[in-house]
Scaffold this motif. Structure first.
Motif, PDB file in Angstrom:
ATOM      1  N   SER A 103      17.407   8.906  -2.383  1.00  0.00           N
ATOM      2  CA  SER A 103      16.409  10.072  -3.106  1.00  0.00           C
ATOM      3  C   SER A 103      15.531  10.618  -1.896  1.00  0.00           C
ATOM      4  CB  SER A 103      15.593   9.292  -4.001  1.00  0.00           C
ATOM      5  OG  SER A 103      14.976  10.150  -4.858  1.00  0.00           O
ATOM      6  N   ASP A 104      14.835  10.011  -1.610  1.00  0.00           N
ATOM      7  CA  ASP A 104      13.649  10.491  -0.696  1.00  0.00           C
ATOM      8  C   ASP A 104      13.271   9.309   0.491  1.00  0.00           C
ATOM      9  OD1 ASP A 104      11.153  11.230   0.873  1.00  0.00           O
ATOM     10  OD2 ASP A 104      10.624  12.091  -1.155  1.00  0.00           O
ATOM     11  N   ARG A 105      13.417   9.470   1.528  1.00  0.00           N
ATOM     12  CA  ARG A 105      13.184   8.445   2.674  1.00  0.00           C
ATOM     13  C   ARG A 105      11.803   7.949   2.686  1.00  0.00           C
ATOM     14  NH1 ARG A 105      13.365  11.774   8.245  1.00  0.00           N
ATOM     15  NH2 ARG A 105      11.356  12.608   8.340  1.00  0.00           N
ATOM     16  N   ARG A 106      10.808   8.659   1.998  1.00  0.00           N
ATOM     17  CA  ARG A 106       9.593   7.956   1.749  1.00  0.00           C
ATOM     18  C   ARG A 106       9.334   6.797   1.102  1.00  0.00           C
ATOM     19  NH1 ARG A 106       6.575  13.665   0.283  1.00  0.00           N
ATOM     20  NH2 ARG A 106       8.303  13.959  -0.744  1.00  0.00           N
ATOM     21  N   TRP A 107      10.428   6.722   0.205  1.00  0.00           N
ATOM     22  CA  TRP A 107      10.421   5.357  -0.469  1.00  0.00           C
ATOM     23  C   TRP A 107      10.711   4.151   0.542  1.00  0.00           C
ATOM     24  CZ3 TRP A 107       9.011   4.226  -5.050  1.00  0.00           C
ATOM     25  CH2 TRP A 107       8.928   5.248  -6.246  1.00  0.00           C
ATOM     26  N   ALA A 108      10.916   4.177   1.568  1.00  0.00           N
ATOM     27  CA  ALA A 108      11.003   3.279   2.916  1.00  0.00           C
ATOM     28  C   ALA A 108       9.956   2.408   2.831  1.00  0.00           C
ATOM     29  CB  ALA A 108      11.588   3.656   3.998  1.00  0.00           C
ATOM     30  N   TRP A 109       8.717   3.056   2.432  1.00  0.00           N
ATOM     31  CA  TRP A 109       7.492   2.052   2.603  1.00  0.00           C
ATOM     32  C   TRP A 109       7.540   0.865   1.716  1.00  0.00           C
ATOM     33  CZ3 TRP A 109       4.536   1.134  -1.641  1.00  0.00           C
ATOM     34  CH2 TRP A 109       4.873   1.942  -2.961  1.00  0.00           C
ATOM     35  N   LEU A 110       8.210   1.067   0.453  1.00  0.00           N
ATOM     36  CA  LEU A 110       8.104  -0.014  -0.422  1.00  0.00           C
ATOM     37  C   LEU A 110       8.798  -1.293  -0.048  1.00  0.00           C
ATOM     38  CD1 LEU A 110       7.394  -1.028  -3.177  1.00  0.00           C
ATOM     39  CD2 LEU A 110       9.732  -0.035  -4.088  1.00  0.00           C
ATOM     40  N   PRO A 111       9.899  -1.253   0.666  1.00  0.00           N
ATOM     41  CA  PRO A 111      10.467  -2.651   1.237  1.00  0.00           C
ATOM     42  C   PRO A 111       9.721  -3.139   2.452  1.00  0.00           C
ATOM     43  CG  PRO A 111      12.121  -0.929   1.377  1.00  0.00           C
ATOM     44  CD  PRO A 111      10.871  -0.362   0.716  1.00  0.00           C
ATOM     45  N   LEU A 112       9.095  -2.092   3.336  1.00  0.00           N
ATOM     46  CA  LEU A 112       8.379  -2.627   4.210  1.00  0.00           C
ATOM     47  C   LEU A 112       7.034  -3.379   3.702  1.00  0.00           C
ATOM     48  CD1 LEU A 112       8.319   0.598   6.368  1.00  0.00           C
ATOM     49  CD2 LEU A 112       9.422  -1.459   6.933  1.00  0.00           C
ATOM     50  N   VAL A 113       6.483  -2.955   2.728  1.00  0.00           N
ATOM     51  CA  VAL A 113       5.204  -3.560   2.004  1.00  0.00           C
ATOM     52  C   VAL A 113       5.669  -4.947   1.604  1.00  0.00           C
ATOM     53  CG1 VAL A 113       3.417  -3.467   0.552  1.00  0.00           C
ATOM     54  CG2 VAL A 113       3.769  -1.557   1.791  1.00  0.00           C
ATOM     55  N   VAL A 114       6.822  -4.930   0.769  1.00  0.00           N
ATOM     56  CA  VAL A 114       7.204  -6.252   0.089  1.00  0.00           C
ATOM     57  C   VAL A 114       7.638  -7.334   1.151  1.00  0.00           C
ATOM     58  CG1 VAL A 114       9.084  -6.786  -1.317  1.00  0.00           C
ATOM     59  CG2 VAL A 114       7.783  -4.896  -2.023  1.00  0.00           C
ATOM     60  N   THR A 115       8.363  -6.865   2.142  1.00  0.00           N
ATOM     61  CA  THR A 115       8.650  -7.706   3.086  1.00  0.00           C
ATOM     62  C   THR A 115       7.648  -8.347   4.012  1.00  0.00           C
ATOM     63  OG1 THR A 115       9.598  -6.044   4.721  1.00  0.00           O
ATOM     64  CG2 THR A 115      11.138  -6.946   3.288  1.00  0.00           C
ATOM     65  N   GLY A 116       6.647  -7.321   4.225  1.00  0.00           N
ATOM     66  CA  GLY A 116       5.304  -7.938   4.908  1.00  0.00           C
ATOM     67  C   GLY A 116       4.670  -8.987   3.879  1.00  0.00           C
ATOM     68  N   PHE A 117       4.368  -8.719   2.762  1.00  0.00           N
ATOM     69  CA  PHE A 117       3.894  -9.605   1.838  1.00  0.00           C
ATOM     70  C   PHE A 117       4.829 -10.932   1.789  1.00  0.00           C
ATOM     71  CE2 PHE A 117       2.064  -6.521  -1.470  1.00  0.00           C
ATOM     72  CZ  PHE A 117       0.887  -6.229  -0.538  1.00  0.00           C
ATOM     73  N   LEU A 118       5.980 -10.768   1.940  1.00  0.00           N
ATOM     74  CA  LEU A 118       6.797 -12.264   2.187  1.00  0.00           C
ATOM     75  C   LEU A 118       6.660 -12.821   3.494  1.00  0.00           C
ATOM     76  CD1 LEU A 118      10.165 -11.513   0.398  1.00  0.00           C
ATOM     77  CD2 LEU A 118       8.589 -13.156  -0.386  1.00  0.00           C
TER      78      LEU A 118
END
Length: 140
Positions: free
Chosen positions: A62-77
């Motif tokens: 869809s839109d590469r700006r969605w890449a922030w979501l897995p970055l944030v989530v894996t940072g939380f993990l």
């Protein structure tokens, strides 16, 4: 957060108290329910995996700006792995998810009420001696 921890502890104590006069079969049923209860770690991991997968799929399709979501989530993990805490954890606790230690505490209390620490799985092999001891304890 302390209020949430106290509420979870109080609820566990109330559940155990309701089983004081329960039959061994009723206690076994509750022990089987506890075997299937999701703890905070499992919930956190499942939610993180879902969000990371969804964010990755959206970033690719869809839109590469969605890449922030897995970055944030894996940072939380990663934060959780290092510190034992991350921002979603208080939300998970408020929703009533317990730690594996809290679930185990209820399990141990129920086993003590049942009068023994035999395995709760119906398919678990039991010796005749153990059955006789359990029957004797249940008759008291």
């Amino acid at each position: 957060m302390e209020e949430v921890n106290q509420r979870i502890q109080r609820e566990m104590e109330e559940r155990v108290a309701r089983y004081r006069d329960a039959s061994p079969e009723e206690i076994d049923h509750r022990l089987r329910e506890l075997d299937h209860e999701w703890d905070t770690e499992r919930t956190l991991e499942a939610n993180a995996a879902t969000l990371a997968f969804t964010g990755s799929a959206l970033a690719l399709t869809s839109d590469r700006r969605w890449a922030w979501l897995p970055l944030v989530v894996t940072g939380f993990l990663f934060q959780h792995a290092l510190q034992g805490w991350c921002p979603p954890l208080p939300i998970i606790r408020r929703l009533g998810f317990r730690t594996i230690h809290e679930i185990d505490r209820e399990r141990q209390a129920l086993r003590a009420l049942r009068g023994g620490f035999r395995r709760s799985a119906p398919s678990a092999p039991r010796s005749d001696v153990a059955e006789e001891r359990f029957a004797g304890a249940a008759a008291r």
